[in-house]
Structures are given as C-alpha cells and as structure tokens.
Design a protein around this motif. Structure first.
Motif, PDB file in Angstrom:
ATOM      1  N   MET A   1       0.844  -1.183   0.000  1.00 16.78           N
ATOM      2  CA  MET A   1       0.000   0.000   0.000  1.00 16.78           C
ATOM      3  C   MET A   1       0.889   1.246   0.000  1.00 16.78           C
ATOM      4  SD  MET A   1      -3.051   1.126   2.615  1.00 16.78           S
ATOM      5  CE  MET A   1      -2.104   1.622   4.035  1.00 16.78           C
ATOM      6  N   LEU A   2       0.540   2.214  -0.813  1.00 15.47           N
ATOM      7  CA  LEU A   2       1.233   3.495  -0.880  1.00 15.47           C
ATOM      8  C   LEU A   2       0.274   4.575  -0.414  1.00 15.47           C
ATOM      9  CD1 LEU A   2       3.515   5.434  -1.764  1.00 15.47           C
ATOM     10  CD2 LEU A   2       2.504   5.385  -4.066  1.00 15.47           C
ATOM     11  N   ARG A   3       0.750   5.395   0.498  1.00 15.55           N
ATOM     12  CA  ARG A   3      -0.048   6.514   0.992  1.00 15.55           C
ATOM     13  C   ARG A   3       0.785   7.784   0.861  1.00 15.55           C
ATOM     14  NH1 ARG A   3      -1.239   7.020   7.227  1.00 15.55           N
ATOM     15  NH2 ARG A   3      -2.021   9.125   7.268  1.00 15.55           N
ATOM     16  N   ILE A   4       0.260   8.778   0.136  1.00  9.84           N
ATOM     17  CA  ILE A   4       0.931  10.071  -0.020  1.00  9.84           C
ATOM     18  C   ILE A   4       0.262  11.056   0.940  1.00  9.84           C
ATOM     19  CG2 ILE A   4       1.467  11.963  -1.604  1.00  9.84           C
ATOM     20  CD1 ILE A   4       2.825   9.386  -2.466  1.00  9.84           C
ATOM     21  N   ILE A   5       1.081  11.741   1.728  1.00  8.49           N
ATOM     22  CA  ILE A   5       0.563  12.736   2.674  1.00  8.49           C
ATOM     23  C   ILE A   5       1.207  14.077   2.316  1.00  8.49           C
ATOM     24  CG2 ILE A   5       0.189  13.308   5.100  1.00  8.49           C
ATOM     25  CD1 ILE A   5       1.044  10.357   5.697  1.00  8.49           C
ATOM     26  N   ARG A   6       0.377  15.031   2.001  1.00 10.95           N
ATOM     27  CA  ARG A   6       0.860  16.358   1.582  1.00 10.95           C
ATOM     28  C   ARG A   6       1.169  17.226   2.804  1.00 10.95           C
ATOM     29  NH1 ARG A   6       2.397  15.362  -3.446  1.00 10.95           N
ATOM     30  NH2 ARG A   6       0.750  14.293  -4.601  1.00 10.95           N
ATOM     31  N   SER A   7       2.237  17.984   2.696  1.00 12.42           N
ATOM     32  CA  SER A   7       2.668  18.864   3.792  1.00 12.42           C
ATOM     33  C   SER A   7       1.547  19.800   4.248  1.00 12.42           C
ATOM     34  CB  SER A   7       3.884  19.670   3.345  1.00 12.42           C
ATOM     35  OG  SER A   7       4.245  20.612   4.303  1.00 12.42           O
ATOM     36  N   ALA A   8       0.758  20.285   3.314  1.00 11.34           N
ATOM     37  CA  ALA A   8      -0.337  21.208   3.647  1.00 11.34           C
ATOM     38  C   ALA A   8      -1.410  20.543   4.501  1.00 11.34           C
ATOM     39  CB  ALA A   8      -0.971  21.743   2.367  1.00 11.34           C
ATOM     40  N   ASP A   9      -1.444  19.211   4.521  1.00 13.91           N
ATOM     41  CA  ASP A   9      -2.473  18.482   5.264  1.00 13.91           C
ATOM     42  C   ASP A   9      -2.029  18.006   6.642  1.00 13.91           C
ATOM     43  OD1 ASP A   9      -4.172  18.780   3.088  1.00 13.91           O
ATOM     44  OD2 ASP A   9      -3.490  16.898   2.169  1.00 13.91           O
ATOM     45  N   THR A  21       4.657  24.059  18.997  1.00 11.19           N
ATOM     46  CA  THR A  21       3.709  23.234  18.244  1.00 11.19           C
ATOM     47  C   THR A  21       4.454  22.235  17.367  1.00 11.19           C
ATOM     48  OG1 THR A  21       3.589  24.841  16.446  1.00 11.19           O
ATOM     49  CG2 THR A  21       1.911  24.999  18.178  1.00 11.19           C
ATOM     50  N   THR A  22       3.746  21.181  17.037  1.00 10.83           N
ATOM     51  CA  THR A  22       4.261  20.152  16.151  1.00 10.83           C
ATOM     52  C   THR A  22       3.201  19.855  15.110  1.00 10.83           C
ATOM     53  OG1 THR A  22       5.272  17.955  16.072  1.00 10.83           O
ATOM     54  CG2 THR A  22       3.463  18.244  17.608  1.00 10.83           C
ATOM     55  N   ARG A  23       3.655  19.453  13.935  1.00 13.28           N
ATOM     56  CA  ARG A  23       2.730  19.064  12.869  1.00 13.28           C
ATOM     57  C   ARG A  23       2.869  17.566  12.663  1.00 13.28           C
ATOM     58  NH1 ARG A  23       4.050  22.226   7.832  1.00 13.28           N
ATOM     59  NH2 ARG A  23       2.045  21.422   7.144  1.00 13.28           N
ATOM     60  N   ASP A  24       1.810  16.827  12.943  1.00 14.14           N
ATOM     61  CA  ASP A  24       1.821  15.376  12.773  1.00 14.14           C
ATOM     62  C   ASP A  24       1.823  15.019  11.296  1.00 14.14           C
ATOM     63  OD1 ASP A  24       1.716  14.903  15.503  1.00 14.14           O
ATOM     64  OD2 ASP A  24      -0.466  14.774  15.543  1.00 14.14           O
ATOM     65  N   ILE A  25       2.731  14.134  10.903  1.00 12.48           N
ATOM     66  CA  ILE A  25       2.755  13.609   9.541  1.00 12.48           C
ATOM     67  C   ILE A  25       2.014  12.277   9.523  1.00 12.48           C
ATOM     68  CG2 ILE A  25       4.221  12.745   7.682  1.00 12.48           C
ATOM     69  CD1 ILE A  25       6.391  14.731   8.713  1.00 12.48           C
ATOM     70  N   ALA A  26       2.446  11.357  10.377  1.00 12.05           N
ATOM     71  CA  ALA A  26       1.800  10.043  10.475  1.00 12.05           C
ATOM     72  C   ALA A  26       2.043   9.496  11.870  1.00 12.05           C
ATOM     73  CB  ALA A  26       2.355   9.085   9.437  1.00 12.05           C
ATOM     74  N   VAL A  27       1.070   8.736  12.358  1.00 12.20           N
ATOM     75  CA  VAL A  27       1.191   8.114  13.673  1.00 12.20           C
ATOM     76  C   VAL A  27       0.570   6.726  13.601  1.00 12.20           C
ATOM     77  CG1 VAL A  27      -0.960   9.131  14.547  1.00 12.20           C
ATOM     78  CG2 VAL A  27       0.841   8.495  16.153  1.00 12.20           C
ATOM     79  N   PHE A 141      10.498  11.073   2.941  1.00 15.33           N
ATOM     80  CA  PHE A 141      10.210  12.473   3.240  1.00 15.33           C
ATOM     81  C   PHE A 141      11.023  13.327   2.281  1.00 15.33           C
ATOM     82  CE2 PHE A 141      11.117  16.444   5.527  1.00 15.33           C
ATOM     83  CZ  PHE A 141       9.832  16.852   5.858  1.00 15.33           C
ATOM     84  N   ALA A 142      10.343  14.014   1.356  1.00 16.58           N
ATOM     85  CA  ALA A 142      11.023  14.802   0.320  1.00 16.58           C
ATOM     86  C   ALA A 142      11.654  16.057   0.921  1.00 16.58           C
ATOM     87  CB  ALA A 142      10.033  15.182  -0.771  1.00 16.58           C
ATOM     88  N   GLN A 153       3.963  12.908  -8.039  1.00 18.71           N
ATOM     89  CA  GLN A 153       4.949  13.927  -7.713  1.00 18.71           C
ATOM     90  C   GLN A 153       4.860  14.344  -6.246  1.00 18.71           C
ATOM     91  OE1 GLN A 153       7.471  15.338  -9.643  1.00 18.71           O
ATOM     92  NE2 GLN A 153       6.948  13.680 -11.033  1.00 18.71           N
ATOM     93  N   LEU A 154       6.016  14.413  -5.590  1.00 16.16           N
ATOM     94  CA  LEU A 154       6.091  14.935  -4.232  1.00 16.16           C
ATOM     95  C   LEU A 154       6.709  16.326  -4.274  1.00 16.16           C
ATOM     96  CD1 LEU A 154       7.501  11.922  -2.146  1.00 16.16           C
ATOM     97  CD2 LEU A 154       5.116  12.534  -2.588  1.00 16.16           C
ATOM     98  N   HIS A 155       6.229  17.190  -3.409  1.00 18.13           N
ATOM     99  CA  HIS A 155       6.822  18.513  -3.231  1.00 18.13           C
ATOM    100  C   HIS A 155       7.621  18.493  -1.941  1.00 18.13           C
ATOM    101  CE1 HIS A 155       4.477  19.996  -6.570  1.00 18.13           C
ATOM    102  NE2 HIS A 155       3.411  19.421  -6.038  1.00 18.13           N
ATOM    103  N   ALA A 156       8.435  19.512  -1.732  1.00 18.07           N
ATOM    104  CA  ALA A 156       9.240  19.579  -0.515  1.00 18.07           C
ATOM    105  C   ALA A 156       8.360  19.372   0.712  1.00 18.07           C
ATOM    106  CB  ALA A 156       9.951  20.924  -0.425  1.00 18.07           C
ATOM    107  N   TYR A 157       8.789  18.487   1.590  1.00 14.24           N
ATOM    108  CA  TYR A 157       8.178  18.129   2.878  1.00 14.24           C
ATOM    109  C   TYR A 157       6.922  17.272   2.749  1.00 14.24           C
ATOM    110  CZ  TYR A 157      11.466  21.719   4.503  1.00 14.24           C
ATOM    111  OH  TYR A 157      12.590  22.469   4.745  1.00 14.24           O
ATOM    112  N   ASP A 158       6.576  16.811   1.543  1.00 17.22           N
ATOM    113  CA  ASP A 158       5.541  15.785   1.398  1.00 17.22           C
ATOM    114  C   ASP A 158       6.143  14.446   1.823  1.00 17.22           C
ATOM    115  OD1 ASP A 158       3.757  17.640   0.345  1.00 17.22           O
ATOM    116  OD2 ASP A 158       3.886  16.879  -1.712  1.00 17.22           O
ATOM    117  N   THR A 159       5.276  13.502   2.186  1.00 18.90           N
ATOM    118  CA  THR A 159       5.721  12.190   2.652  1.00 18.90           C
ATOM    119  C   THR A 159       4.982  11.090   1.916  1.00 18.90           C
ATOM    120  OG1 THR A 159       6.109  13.115   4.870  1.00 18.90           O
ATOM    121  CG2 THR A 159       5.971  10.715   4.699  1.00 18.90           C
ATOM    122  N   ALA A 160       5.713  10.055   1.545  1.00 16.69           N
ATOM    123  CA  ALA A 160       5.117   8.828   0.994  1.00 16.69           C
ATOM    124  C   ALA A 160       5.385   7.719   2.000  1.00 16.69           C
ATOM    125  CB  ALA A 160       5.734   8.481  -0.352  1.00 16.69           C
ATOM    126  N   ILE A 161       4.341   6.955   2.349  1.00 16.02           N
ATOM    127  CA  ILE A 161       4.507   5.827   3.258  1.00 16.02           C
ATOM    128  C   ILE A 161       4.169   4.551   2.498  1.00 16.02           C
ATOM    129  CG2 ILE A 161       3.747   4.734   5.406  1.00 16.02           C
ATOM    130  CD1 ILE A 161       3.317   7.514   6.541  1.00 16.02           C
TER     131      ILE A 161
END
Length: 191
Positions: A1-9, A21-27, A141-142, A153-161
C-alpha cells in the motif's frame, strides 16, 4: 500500500511540554496520542531556546531542516547539521538553543520494545525500487521538489509511506534528496 501525505495536510498540535507546536505527519496506530503511539513522524518549529519534551521508552531521531540549533545534554553538545539525522533516547534531558531565529526539524519516534527505526538521507537520480515487507513501513520524506513515487509527484516536505508493497522512486530532473525512514513495527497496525 502506498499513501501520499501532503505537507499542507499535516495537522498541528501543542508540544507535550507546551513549549511550541508540532505538525503530525503520520502516527501508528492511527489516532494515537503522544502517550500511546507506537511510532510517529512529525515536523516541529522551534522558536526559542528550551527543553525538549521527555518521552520515556521512546527512541528519537531529529533532522534539522532549516535554521541553526544546538542540543545540550549532560557531557555532550551537538551542533546540528542540516539534513543529517541525530538519534537519541527520549528520556534524556536535552536543552536546545537556536541561533538566528526559528528552526524547523523533522522527527521520528518509536516506542522501545514495540518498534524501531533507522533514518538516512539519500540522493535520488535514476529510478530505484523501495519495498516494505510485512511488519515494516518505509517512509520517504522529500527534502525538495522533484521526486516521484509511482509517478506521483512529491513537493518539498511531502511524505510517501509504503507498507507491504514495492514502489518506484525517481527524480524528475537532476538529483533530489529525501529522508528514507525504515520502521519495524513488532505488532503492526493497518495504516
């Protein structure tokens, strides 16, 4: 499974010690709190000098993305180098000093006895395969624009899991750096 998580999200929440503060990417497991996660990826902005939050029985890796930060612990001083991982135990008493304004850092945390992780910086040029077997997740993590994962396509600080699958990773032009995080979850949850 591939999951793309955008930095804006990435959602924002207060630090455990209330100092920022912290910004959660994945937990994992999904929806886990700061007290009961098995593993966690996040971004933190550090605006001023102060102590790190204490996380007993948690192994941490910090990667400075921007700014200048020095970590101080009894008998040791670490001047962080941009994009170079630094690992430490979450129960260590660590004070951070920042120079010249706010910093941004990438964090990986795994609960000892439940999971473990390795973080490395990698430069991508031609297409390569990344695979994650059962019980292992690989996060990409780009660090800049221009990386594609299975043509996404990933942009800076996007993540693929990547979980229990294999993906193709390639730079669209030139060389693109990313952090590769391998997480072994001894009792995996479905993402």
């Amino acid at each position: 499974m591939l999951r793309i998580i955008r930095s804006a999200d990435y959602p924002t929440r207060p630090w455990k010690n209330g100092g920022g503060t912290t910004r959660d990417i994945a937990v994992s497991p999904p929806g886990a709190s700061l007290d009961d996660f098995v593993w966690r990826l996040s971004l933190a902005q550090v605006d001023r000098d102060g102590p790190f939050s204490r996380f007993d029985n948690v192994d941490r890796t910090l990667v400075l993305l921007s700014g200048a930060m020095t970590l101080h612990q009894p008998g040791r001083r670490i001047d962080l180098v941009r994009h170079q991982p630094v690992a430490f135990e979450g129960e260590r008493a660590i004070e951070a000093t920042v120079a010249g304004g706010a910093t941004l850092d990438f964090n990986v945390m795994t609960r000892r006895g439940r999971a473990r992780h390795v973080v490395r910086r990698e430069s991508f040029t031609k297409q390569v395969s990344l695979a994650a077997a059962a019980g292992r997740s690989v996060a990409l993590f780009a660090l800049a624009d221009g990386l594609a994962v299975d043509s996404e396509q990933l942009h800076a600080y996007d993540t693929a899991i990547i979980s229990a699958s294999q993906v193709a990773v390639a730079a669209s032009t030139g060389v693109v750096d990313a952090l590769v995080i391998e997480i072994d979850d001894f009792h995996p949850n479905v993402l």
